[in-house]
Write a protein that holds these residues in place. Structure first.
Motif, mmCIF file in Angstrom:
data_model
loop_
_atom_site.group_PDB
_atom_site.id
_atom_site.type_symbol
_atom_site.label_atom_id
_atom_site.label_comp_id
_atom_site.label_asym_id
_atom_site.label_seq_id
_atom_site.Cartn_x
_atom_site.Cartn_y
_atom_site.Cartn_z
ATOM 1 N N ILE A 1 0.851 -1.205 0.000
ATOM 2 C CA ILE A 1 0.000 0.000 0.000
ATOM 3 C C ILE A 1 0.882 1.248 0.000
ATOM 4 N N THR B 1 -5.822 2.463 3.644
ATOM 5 C CA THR B 1 -7.016 1.929 2.992
ATOM 6 C C THR B 1 -8.263 2.257 3.799
ATOM 7 N N ASN C 1 -7.840 2.391 -2.716
ATOM 8 C CA ASN C 1 -8.862 1.374 -2.915
ATOM 9 C C ASN C 1 -8.146 0.038 -3.079
ATOM 10 N N LYS C 2 -8.322 -0.854 -2.115
ATOM 11 C CA LYS C 2 -7.606 -2.141 -2.129
ATOM 12 C C LYS C 2 -7.988 -3.012 -3.319
#
Length: 121
Positions: free
Chosen positions: A7, A57, A104-105
């Protein structure tokens, strides 16, 4: 690679692309020295800009990003000072920015991006 590292790396890529689109010249990414790390070093309008990128996230991404700890700020300042010494450059016209990104994962894009300029006096 752990998810939080993925991330973080994705956030830095998104931030670099955002900065380039805004006319910034990316000088270096993930600059490290004994004092710490700076995610992005860029130039624009005669300024050298040291940019911290915070990617999350969760919905609290802004809260986490806006609350840099005193020690983090001191590390940023010291790391930036050493950057100038190491590169034999004069310390002139510098700025510290923060880019906060909600990732946005699912599709690995930025749902939101906030660029805070001149976060350290």
């Amino acid at each position: 690679m752990a998810l939080h590292n993925q991330i973080g790396e994705l956030g830095e890529d998104i931030a670099a692309k955002h900065l380039k689109n805004k006319g910034y010249l990316i000088i270096e990414r993930n600059y490290r020295n004994n004092f710490g790390e700076i995610d992005i070093i860029a130039q624009k309008d005669d300024y050298t800009i040291f940019i911290e990128v915070k990617s999350r996230t969760s919905e609290d991404y802004l809260y986490l990003a806006e609350n840099l700890y005193y020690t983090q700020i001191e590390h940023l300042k010291n790391t930036a000072s050493y950057y100038f010494l190491e590169n034999d450059k004069e310390i002139d016209n510098i700025r510290f920015d923060l880019i906060a990104i909600k990732i946005n994962k699912i599709d690995k894009t930025a749902d939101e991006l906030k660029h805070f300029k001149n976060i350290i006096d």
